[in-house]
Structure formats: structure tokens, C-alpha cells
Scaffold this motif. Structure first.
Motif, PDB file in Angstrom:
ATOM      1  N   CYS A  64      32.286  87.025  46.413  1.00 15.31           N
ATOM      2  CA  CYS A  64      31.061  87.060  45.094  1.00 15.31           C
ATOM      3  C   CYS A  64      31.644  87.328  43.913  1.00 15.31           C
ATOM      4  CB  CYS A  64      29.997  87.701  45.361  1.00 15.31           C
ATOM      5  SG  CYS A  64      28.666  87.342  44.365  1.00 15.31           S
ATOM      6  N   VAL A  65      31.718  86.450  42.911  1.00 11.58           N
ATOM      7  CA  VAL A  65      32.370  86.490  41.613  1.00 11.58           C
ATOM      8  C   VAL A  65      31.187  86.619  40.658  1.00 11.58           C
ATOM      9  CG1 VAL A  65      34.378  85.541  42.042  1.00 11.58           C
ATOM     10  CG2 VAL A  65      32.618  84.151  41.272  1.00 11.58           C
ATOM     11  N   ALA A  66      30.004  86.241  40.936  1.00  5.71           N
ATOM     12  CA  ALA A  66      28.831  86.413  39.945  1.00  5.71           C
ATOM     13  C   ALA A  66      27.650  86.120  40.681  1.00  5.71           C
ATOM     14  CB  ALA A  66      28.967  84.983  38.947  1.00  5.71           C
ATOM     15  N   VAL A  67      26.451  86.745  40.094  1.00  2.00           N
ATOM     16  CA  VAL A  67      25.284  86.573  40.726  1.00  2.00           C
ATOM     17  C   VAL A  67      24.121  86.343  39.521  1.00  2.00           C
ATOM     18  CG1 VAL A  67      25.522  88.341  42.372  1.00  2.00           C
ATOM     19  CG2 VAL A  67      24.716  89.277  40.211  1.00  2.00           C
TER      20      VAL A  67
ATOM     21  N   TYR B  19      27.121  95.840  45.585  1.00  2.00           N
ATOM     22  CA  TYR B  19      27.892  95.220  44.931  1.00  2.00           C
ATOM     23  C   TYR B  19      29.327  95.204  45.248  1.00  2.00           C
ATOM     24  CZ  TYR B  19      24.783  94.463  40.788  1.00  2.00           C
ATOM     25  OH  TYR B  19      23.719  94.016  39.789  1.00  2.00           O
ATOM     26  N   GLU B  20      29.838  96.321  45.861  1.00  5.95           N
ATOM     27  CA  GLU B  20      31.044  96.258  46.176  1.00  5.95           C
ATOM     28  C   GLU B  20      31.099  95.459  47.497  1.00  5.95           C
ATOM     29  OE1 GLU B  20      32.024 100.398  47.792  1.00  5.95           O
ATOM     30  OE2 GLU B  20      34.409  99.908  47.829  1.00  5.95           O
TER      31      GLU B  20
ATOM     32  N   TRP C 108      31.324  96.876  37.349  1.00  2.00           N
ATOM     33  CA  TRP C 108      32.484  97.984  38.087  1.00  2.00           C
ATOM     34  C   TRP C 108      33.086  97.246  39.157  1.00  2.00           C
ATOM     35  CZ3 TRP C 108      27.667 101.865  38.674  1.00  2.00           C
ATOM     36  CH2 TRP C 108      27.428 102.434  37.495  1.00  2.00           C
ATOM     37  N   TYR C 109      32.718  96.124  39.724  1.00  2.32           N
ATOM     38  CA  TYR C 109      33.301  95.613  40.809  1.00  2.32           C
ATOM     39  C   TYR C 109      33.702  94.047  40.622  1.00  2.32           C
ATOM     40  CZ  TYR C 109      31.439  99.982  43.047  1.00  2.32           C
ATOM     41  OH  TYR C 109      30.947 101.099  43.356  1.00  2.32           O
ATOM     42  N   GLY C 110      33.894  93.920  39.294  1.00  2.00           N
ATOM     43  CA  GLY C 110      34.471  92.640  38.806  1.00  2.00           C
ATOM     44  C   GLY C 110      33.452  91.379  39.185  1.00  2.00           C
TER      45      GLY C 110
END
Lengths: 93, 269
Positions: free
Chosen positions: B26-29, B18-19, B63-65
Motif C-alpha cells: 500500500c503506497v497511499a490511502v 499502517y506497517e 512513518w511507514y511511507g
């Protein structure tokens, strides 16, 4: 389809692709040599798959024109099971 | 460049991933439900999995936006157990109103069997009854062409299906044309060996244009690369494509498709 980007100049594409394509062809050639050096015989099913590789290499050598480049698509279909349009009747779904 | 990975199985990835994704833009998954590497034994196993997808993964991503969205189903690999599949399909509505749920997926076919087709159609029926979007897996390697055509047959045979709300994933050179021509969205998965490479995905954009095309990593527990979408971005740039075109494929298109889901709430960075 809409918004298809303009084609890039072939000369620049060639310079970008020549060495990578050369390297990939060498990998294919070496892999086919490796198969030929192998001990023993392939069974019938594996031999049929081995023949597909030869068909694929021959397909690569066929010419295309700029408006009809479909070697990758035809290669994919070569390695695909046949589609039966009447599958729903067979499955009764 | 900010981007969205519309298909990635983050439950199989580490928090460090994720980090890394956040650092890469990456802003969304969006995470479809899939096979765990073994067949689950009961509907309760799926209920626990859906809890993880809808509760813990959004928190971990946050946690990582990174914003996390999900899709729910029983995967085609487990569809041979039709009785269990029906239990899971009956349970899915418990989760459909949770924040971040985008629809039913990834349903589809694996070995193109009768049971898989039966369970696929019952998932589609659930989506139609509940107004959900569909995210669809297509089979691997030699089964992909046949399976993709079967999926199109099933969807095209039901006039209730709004094709603009259906994403058919893992397209390659021999399946992208029928998917797009039938009016569905098409997803290209970037895998190290099977499916598409970044270069071949860019080829497909060059041949078909960006309309209704998405690109994803489908990162999971097998050989896969969660940062494959930035590899696609780099290949597009290497070939001199406009930033607007790249952004359309990796950001605008996912947003356009996801906005059709009632569970989609997105905060731009």
C-alpha cells in the motif's frame, strides 16, 4: 462497458469452484435444517424474511446462459426494499 | 504490487496496521470522514476530528511511507440532526485548503430519510460552490438499492454535477450497473460479511470491465479487514488476469480519480 477481460475456460472455472460451492450449499442446507429444528414459532415479520430465504434458494436453481448471468443481482434485489421513483415528491426535497 | 486503498478509516486502526499495509504494497490511502460509533454532540467535536484527519493521520501514515489523503463531511448517520449538520457544513471550508484534502465525503444516505436527503443535497451544494470532488456512501443491505437510486436521482437532477468527479461507493451486483451507466465512478468495498467479497468484486470486474471501478477495504472500527485489497489482487491473479488489468483497478484508477482534486499531490514510490 469497455475493456472487459476475456472469459476464462469453463472447465477450469468449474474445477476451481466445485468444492467451494459444494461447501457453501452444505452450509445453507445445514442452516435451514437448524431453523427447522428451532423451538417455537417465528413472528409474522420474521416468517416473511424466512420465506425470502426459500425464494432465494429457488432463484439459485433457475438457469442462466453465458450472455446473461444475473443470479447474484436478482438475489440482491430479492432482499432489497422497493425503490419508489417519486420519492422526491413524497419528501418534498 | 503497489496499490492504493481509496477508502479506509485509519483513525480506527492501529499504527501496526499502517506497517502491515506498507508491507503489503500500500503506497497511499484515502480516508473519508465517517461515523465514530456514536453521535458527536457539537461542531467542535467535528473540528477536532478534521484536525486529526488532516494533521495527525498523514504524519502517522508517513512513518511507514504511506501517503494519506482525506475527505470531510458529517456522516449520514448523524444527518438526522439537521441543525448540527448545517453547523458542520458551514465549518468544513476552514479545512478544504489543507494538504491532502480531496473533497467532500463520505456523504450519502443511511436509512434513506428526508433529513438524510436534505443534508446530502446541502453537502453537494457546498462541493459545487467550492469545486470539490464527492465521495458518496450508499446504504447497507436491504436499503442499498433504494438509497443508491435516490442518490443517483439527486445528482442527475443537478446539471452542475460533473459525474466524472463523483465516486459512489459500496456498489454491489444490483447497484453497480446504474452507477456506471450514469457516468459516475463506482467503488467496491470488500467486507467479511456484508458488501462484496474479493471473489464477487472480481466477478464485477469481469462483467463490467475496469473503467471507473475502484476497490477498497473500508477498514474501520467494525468487522473489516484493512488488507482486503491484497486479497482482491490475489483473487485476480488466481483467475489468471493480467498484471496490467489488476494494476489499473488498484493503482491507476484511484490515481486518475484523485488527480481531479486540487489537494492531491502524489509522489510515486
Amino acid at each position: 462497458m469497455s475493456d472487459i477481460p476475456p472469459a476464462r475456460p469453463v472447465a477450469a472455472t468449474f474445477e476451481n469452484e466445485f468444492l467451494p460451492v459444494r461447501a457453501k450449499l452444505l452450509e445453507v442446507a445445514a442452516a435451514l435444517d437448524r431453523l427447522d429444528r428451532g423451538a417455537g414459532e417465528l413472528d409474522e415479520a420474521a416468517a416473511a424474511r424466512r420465506a425470502l430465504l426459500v425464494d432465494a434458494v429457488q432463484l439459485l436453481a433457475q438457469s442462466c446462459d453465458a450472455t446473461h448471468t444475473d443470479r447474484a443481482e436478482r438475489l440482491q434485489l430479492l432482499f432489497s426494499r422497493a425503490y419508489d421513483a417519486d420519492w422526491r415528491q413524497a419528501f418534498e426535497v | 504490487m503497489n496499490y492504493i486503498d481509496p477508502h479506509i478509516h485509519m483513525v480506527s486502526r492501529t499504527t501496526d496496521d499502517y506497517e502491515t499495509l506498507a508491507k503489503m504494497g500500500c503506497v497511499a490511502v484515502s480516508e473519508p470522514a465517517f461515523w465514530a460509533g456514536y453521535d458527536r454532540g457539537s461542531v467542535e467535536g467535528f473540528r477536532d476530528y478534521f484536525e486529526q484527519l488532516t494533521a495527525f493521520e498523514p504524519k502517522r501514515a508517513g512513518w511507514y511511507g504511506v501517503q494519506h489523503f482525506t475527505w470531510l463531511c458529517i456522516n449520514a448517520k448523524e444527518a438526522e440532526n439537521v441543525a448540527l449538520s448545517r453547523e458542520v457544513i458551514a465549518m468544513i471550508p476552514e479545512f478544504l485548503d489543507r494538504p491532502g484534502v480531496l473533497g467532500i465525503g463520505e456523504i450519502g444516505l443511511n436509512k434513506n430519510t428526508r433529513n438524510e436527503a436534505t443534508v446530502f443535497l446541502e453537502h453537494v451544494e457546498l462541493a459545487l460552490k467550492t469545486g470539490e470532488q464527492l465521495l458518496i456512501h450508499t446504504p447497507h443491505l436491504e436499503d442499498k438499492h433504494q438509497g443508491t437510486r435516490m442518490i443517483i436521482d439527486m445528482l442527475a437532477g443537478d446539471a452542475r454535477v460533473d459525474r466524472r468527479r463523483v465516486l459512489i461507493d459500496h456498489v454491489e451486483e444490483h447497484t453497480v450497473r446504474p452507477v456506471l451507466e450514469a457516468g459516475f465512478w463506482a467503488g467496491m468495498t470488500l467486507y467479511p460479511v456484508s458488501k462484496c467479497t474479493p471473489a464477487r468484486a472480481v466477478d464485477i470486474v469481469e462483467m463490467y470491465g475496469p473503467e471507473r471501478l475502484l476497490v477498497n477495504s473500508a477498514g474501520d472500527w467494525g468487522p473489516s479487514k484493512p488488507t482486503a485489497v491484497p486479497d482482491f489482487i490475489l483473487e485476480m491473479r488466481r483467475r489468471g488476469h493480467d498484471e496490467a488489468l489488476i494494476r489499473r483497478v488498484v493503482y491507476d484508477n484511484p490515481l486518475t480519480f484523485f488527480r481531479q482534486s486540487r489537494g492531491f499531490r502524489f509522489t510515486p514510490r
